[in-house]
Design an enzyme around this catalytic site. Structure first.
Site, PDB file in Angstrom:
ATOM      1  N   HIS A 154     -12.004   4.936  -7.970  1.00 25.30           N
ATOM      2  CA  HIS A 154     -13.394   4.917  -8.443  1.00 25.30           C
ATOM      3  C   HIS A 154     -14.168   6.077  -7.842  1.00 25.30           C
ATOM      4  O   HIS A 154     -13.860   6.562  -6.767  1.00 25.30           O
ATOM      5  CB  HIS A 154     -14.085   3.579  -8.147  1.00 25.30           C
ATOM      6  CG  HIS A 154     -14.068   3.165  -6.706  1.00 25.30           C
ATOM      7  ND1 HIS A 154     -12.943   2.690  -6.068  1.00 25.30           N
ATOM      8  CD2 HIS A 154     -15.055   3.137  -5.790  1.00 25.30           C
ATOM      9  CE1 HIS A 154     -13.233   2.386  -4.813  1.00 25.30           C
ATOM     10  NE2 HIS A 154     -14.508   2.661  -4.609  1.00 25.30           N
ATOM     11  N   HIS A 194     -17.970   7.215  -6.745  1.00 23.05           N
ATOM     12  CA  HIS A 194     -19.341   6.795  -6.433  1.00 23.05           C
ATOM     13  C   HIS A 194     -20.286   7.921  -6.845  1.00 23.05           C
ATOM     14  O   HIS A 194     -20.039   9.090  -6.526  1.00 23.05           O
ATOM     15  CB  HIS A 194     -19.529   6.591  -4.927  1.00 23.05           C
ATOM     16  CG  HIS A 194     -18.770   5.455  -4.349  1.00 23.05           C
ATOM     17  ND1 HIS A 194     -19.335   4.216  -4.160  1.00 23.05           N
ATOM     18  CD2 HIS A 194     -17.497   5.370  -3.904  1.00 23.05           C
ATOM     19  CE1 HIS A 194     -18.435   3.414  -3.609  1.00 23.05           C
ATOM     20  NE2 HIS A 194     -17.309   4.090  -3.447  1.00 23.05           N
TER      21      HIS A 194
END
Length: 118
Positions: free
Chosen positions: A101, A103
């Site tokens: 992922h 951010h």
């Protein structure tokens, strides 16, 4: 391919609710539940990749899409004067959820409590 024990795979599958920022066939962007900035959202691939160790050149288009969407989504979330992009990778890299992922974090600059003289 997904991991039935992965919280982000469950979010992608709609089993856990999220505040979506963007979604298409390949990626999902949603607000972080524990934000580190006034605006903090994540971009995850729908394909379960543990982290960048699992990604290689066959994932080039997916990785490019994830980063290629950052600017547009940041602007749509009101980040018009800059933001941070962070990818934590592995234990030492402080990765908490083992699903790749990105951010995206930003927001208003903190107001200085001291006065400046010059």
């Amino acid at each position: 391919m997904s991991d039935p024990n992965c919280i982000f795979c469950k979010i992608v599958a709609g089993q856990i609710p999220s505040r979506k920022v963007y979604e298409d066939d390949d990626i999902l962007a949603f607000h972080d539940i524990n934000p580190a900035a006034p605006v903090h959202f994540l971009i995850v691939p729908k394909l379960h990749l543990v982290n960048l160790y699992d990604a290689d050149m066959k994932h080039q288009a997916l990785l490019g899409k994830m980063l290629g969407m950052v600017g547009q989504l940041a602007r749509e979330q009101g980040l018009n004067d800059g933001f941070r992009v962070v990818v934590n990778n592995g234990r030492v890299g402080r990765q908490e959820v083992y699903h790749l992922h990105v951010h995206v974090m930003g927001g208003p600059e903190p107001v200085s409590s001291g006065s400046r003289s010059g």
